[in-house]
Write a protein that holds these residues in place. Structure first.
Motif, PDB file in Angstrom:
ATOM      1  N   MET A 257       0.824  -1.208   0.000  1.00 46.98           N
ATOM      2  CA  MET A 257       0.000   0.000   0.000  1.00 46.98           C
ATOM      3  C   MET A 257       0.862   1.263   0.000  1.00 46.98           C
ATOM      4  O   MET A 257       0.615   2.202  -0.763  1.00 46.98           O
TER       5      MET A 257
ATOM      6  N   VAL B 206      -5.564   9.113  -5.200  1.00 47.35           N
ATOM      7  CA  VAL B 206      -6.213   8.043  -4.436  1.00 47.35           C
ATOM      8  C   VAL B 206      -7.008   8.692  -3.316  1.00 47.35           C
ATOM      9  O   VAL B 206      -6.465   9.453  -2.520  1.00 47.35           O
TER      10      VAL B 206
ATOM     11  N   TYR C 192      -8.366   3.532   0.147  1.00 48.37           N
ATOM     12  CA  TYR C 192      -7.611   2.295  -0.108  1.00 48.37           C
ATOM     13  C   TYR C 192      -7.900   1.355   1.052  1.00 48.37           C
ATOM     14  O   TYR C 192      -7.654   1.691   2.209  1.00 48.37           O
TER      15      TYR C 192
ATOM     16  N   VAL D 272      -9.364   0.218  -4.364  1.00 45.38           N
ATOM     17  CA  VAL D 272      -8.861   1.578  -4.445  1.00 45.38           C
ATOM     18  C   VAL D 272      -9.906   2.468  -5.106  1.00 45.38           C
ATOM     19  O   VAL D 272     -10.456   2.106  -6.146  1.00 45.38           O
TER      20      VAL D 272
ATOM     21  N   HIS E 138      -0.069  -1.028  -9.448  1.00 46.92           N
ATOM     22  CA  HIS E 138      -0.008  -2.122  -8.468  1.00 46.92           C
ATOM     23  C   HIS E 138       1.133  -3.082  -8.819  1.00 46.92           C
ATOM     24  O   HIS E 138       1.821  -3.587  -7.927  1.00 46.92           O
TER      25      HIS E 138
END
Length: 157
Positions: free
Chosen positions: A70, A84, A87, A114, A129
């Motif tokens: 993360m 973002v 999350y 997300v 990712h």
């Protein structure tokens, strides 16, 4: 290359009065301490006579992988213009016990959900990712597969 050292103390607190005089004579409770931080109450998994109200090393292992992924992901999004907004990773690790009583993790699955801001590139957010996985210090240090199955949602304006 720089090196980083992480120091902590693990102190057993489970002596019920007779030490380890028998397998069932002591608690598996212990404290994990890092200087200038709150202690973490830990135990073994309940399957191994641990306290189910305390965290166990196996949970710490999965949490370390999830947290590292993360943090790299958030960094990469920030430097690549992906906003973002939320999350959450519902990660799961699978450990296999051996007849000898030992065991090992055979798989960890990260499942980050997300939410990105409207106007952010969802395809790029998904690709980041993979990059986060390549950079993750913890994933690079383990000998079991660590898989990632992210889902990306774009916020509506």
């Amino acid at each position: 290359m720089p090196k980083h050292t992480y120091e902590l103390s693990v102190a057993w607190t489970g002596n019920a009065g007779s030490g380890t005089s028998a397998y069932d004579a002591y608690s598996r409770d212990h404290l994990v301490r890092v200087a200038h931080k709150r202690a973490i109450e830990a135990s073994s998994d309940p399957a191994f006579r641990g306290d189910s109200t305390r965290h166990n090393p196996e949970e710490f292992f999965v949490a370390s992988l999830s947290s590292c992924h993360m943090l790299w992901y958030l960094h990469l999004c920030a430097t690549n213009g992906v906003i973002v907004n939320a999350y959450v990773d519902d990660a799961v690790g699978t450990m296999q016990e051996e007849r000898s009583g030992s065991g090992r993790f055979i798989d960890v699955l990260l499942r980050p959900k997300v939410t990105i801001g409207a106007g952010s590139d969802a395809a790029l957010a998904a690709r980041l990712h993979e990059e986060a996985h390549r950079f993750c210090f913890i994933a690079n240090s383990v000998n079991c597969p660590v898989r990632c199955e992210p889902s990306i949602e774009v916020s509506t304006p």
